[in-house]
Design a protein around this motif. Structure first.
Motif, short mmCIF file in Angstrom:
data_model
loop_
_atom_site.label_atom_id
_atom_site.label_comp_id
_atom_site.label_asym_id
_atom_site.label_seq_id
_atom_site.Cartn_x
_atom_site.Cartn_y
_atom_site.Cartn_z
N ASN A 215 1.20 -0.64 -0.43
CA ASN A 215 -0.16 0.37 -0.10
C ASN A 215 0.42 1.06 -0.26
O ASN A 215 1.71 1.26 1.17
CB ASN A 215 -0.86 0.25 1.49
N ALA A 216 1.00 1.65 -1.13
CA ALA A 216 1.92 2.63 -1.26
C ALA A 216 1.49 4.23 -1.27
O ALA A 216 1.89 5.36 -1.38
CB ALA A 216 2.18 2.95 -2.51
N ASP B 101 -5.66 -1.44 -1.12
CA ASP B 101 -5.70 -0.96 -0.02
C ASP B 101 -4.95 -1.26 0.95
O ASP B 101 -4.82 -2.60 1.33
CB ASP B 101 -7.30 -1.01 0.67
N PHE B 102 -4.17 -0.77 1.90
CA PHE B 102 -3.49 -1.56 2.91
C PHE B 102 -5.03 -2.43 3.86
O PHE B 102 -4.28 -4.00 3.92
CB PHE B 102 -3.55 -1.21 4.82
N ASP B 103 -5.83 -2.37 4.12
CA ASP B 103 -6.61 -3.43 4.68
C ASP B 103 -7.45 -4.75 3.81
O ASP B 103 -8.31 -5.36 4.26
CB ASP B 103 -8.23 -3.28 5.21
N ASN C 224 -10.92 14.29 19.40
CA ASN C 224 -11.45 13.85 18.51
C ASN C 224 -9.52 13.53 17.65
O ASN C 224 -8.41 13.84 17.42
CB ASN C 224 -11.06 14.81 17.19
N VAL C 225 -9.18 11.92 16.81
CA VAL C 225 -8.07 11.01 16.95
C VAL C 225 -8.23 10.58 15.91
O VAL C 225 -8.77 10.41 15.65
CB VAL C 225 -7.38 10.98 18.28
N GLY C 226 -7.08 10.68 14.91
CA GLY C 226 -7.61 10.64 13.87
C GLY C 226 -6.32 9.13 13.38
O GLY C 226 -5.60 9.23 14.00
N VAL C 227 -7.00 7.94 12.84
CA VAL C 227 -6.17 7.12 12.88
C VAL C 227 -6.58 6.58 10.59
O VAL C 227 -7.21 6.88 10.93
CB VAL C 227 -6.42 5.89 13.49
N VAL C 228 -5.76 5.23 10.94
CA VAL C 228 -5.62 4.94 9.50
C VAL C 228 -6.32 3.47 9.50
O VAL C 228 -6.27 2.70 10.08
CB VAL C 228 -5.05 4.95 8.71
N LEU C 229 -6.95 2.93 8.96
CA LEU C 229 -8.31 2.17 9.00
C LEU C 229 -7.42 0.71 8.53
O LEU C 229 -6.59 0.96 8.38
CB LEU C 229 -9.18 2.22 8.29
N GLY C 230 -7.34 0.19 9.65
CA GLY C 230 -6.47 -1.15 9.94
C GLY C 230 -4.92 -1.31 10.40
O GLY C 230 -3.90 -1.62 10.67
N ASN D 53 -6.54 6.75 4.32
CA ASN D 53 -5.18 7.00 4.19
C ASN D 53 -4.59 8.23 5.31
O ASN D 53 -5.58 8.81 5.56
CB ASN D 53 -4.56 7.30 2.72
N VAL D 54 -3.19 7.87 5.36
CA VAL D 54 -2.75 9.13 6.35
C VAL D 54 -2.95 10.39 5.81
O VAL D 54 -3.03 11.67 6.15
CB VAL D 54 -1.53 9.05 5.99
N TYR D 55 -2.54 11.23 4.33
CA TYR D 55 -3.12 11.72 3.84
C TYR D 55 -4.58 12.48 3.94
O TYR D 55 -4.04 13.80 4.00
CB TYR D 55 -2.64 12.10 2.17
#
Ligand code: ARG
Length: 226
Positions: free
Chosen positions: A17-18, A56-58, A118-124, A144-146
């Motif tokens: 997942n680039a 996708d990562f997941d 409120n915290v952001g994470v990337v799915l999976g 994604n993190v972007y």
């Protein structure tokens, strides 16, 4: 009779997942990064062609299980949960989770300070698992993190939990955000294989060992991290 060496068996399909610089990311339409260089060096040793496929990562481990790819290299942390379904190579990198916040934020200094925020994470990602387990923040899951960084800058979230090296890389390329170091546990990145594909894993482990011995691994570490 001359046997042409380029048959299907000479190609290893690798899922990634680039969207995780500097391990794997797009440079225009080309996938580059530490993991990509590393796996190509492995390919050289094994005399196999490496084809890297972005998804996708997941979707990576499902694609591995359904044989769309032969292995996965994606800065993927070897976790107990994942080990129930796949095998991991020897580990090739150690990381941890850190927090990204806006530069003018002076009240988030540790994971404890993320409570009720409120915290952001990337799915999976493992950051998602870590924060889901803590269960005391308001989590927003991004693909994604972007896109998480955009929301952070817009004030829609107050923090992002992400792996240390990608976090450093991302603040280098974005104004106005900074990293908070944490005491989170170490995570080991490794290459994932199907459980029934032990031979491939052993071959790759041997190749990784050689790259450690011949200095190539160190060269790549210097290229990407120093
Ligand atoms: N190390 C984290 C994990 O295993 C994040 C990996 C994300 N990698 C990527 N190529 N997007 O969940």
């Amino acid at each position: 009779i001359f046997l042409v060496s380029c048959n299907e068996n000479n190609i290893i399909y690798v899922g990634t997942n680039a969207e995780f610089p500097p391990f794997e990311y797009f440079d225009k339409d080309k996938i580059v990064g530490f993991d990509i260089d590393l796996i190509n060096e492995v390919g050289n040793i094994l005399n196999k062609e490496i084809k890297v496929i972005h998804m996708d990562f997941d979707g990576l481990l499902p694609a591995l299980q359904s044989k769309k790819v032969d292995m996965v290299i994606a800065g993927m942390t070897e976790t107990e949960e994942r080990k129930e379904n796949v095998n991991f190579s020897n580990s090739y990198y150690e990381a941890k989770q850190v927090i990204i916040i806006n530069e003018d934020n002076n009240y988030i200094k540790s994971f404890e300070d993320l409570e009720n925020k409120n915290v952001g994470v990337v799915l999976g990602f493992t950051g998602d698992a870590l924060m889901t387990e803590k269960d005391n923040s308001i989590l927003k899951r991004f693909s994604n993190v972007y896109s998480a960084v955009l929301d952070l800058k817009n004030g829609k979230i107050e923090a992002i939990v992400l792996d240390s090296e990608p976090a450093k890389n991302i603040i280098k390329n974005n104004e106005g955000i900074k990293v908070v170091n944490t005491d989170s546990l170490k995570e080991s990145y490794a290459i994932a294989f199907r459980k029934d594909d032990e031979n491939l894993m052993l071959e790759i482990n041997n190749a990784l060992k050689k790259l450690g011995e011949n200095g190539k691994y160190k060269e790549l570490i210097d290229k990407y991290f120093n």
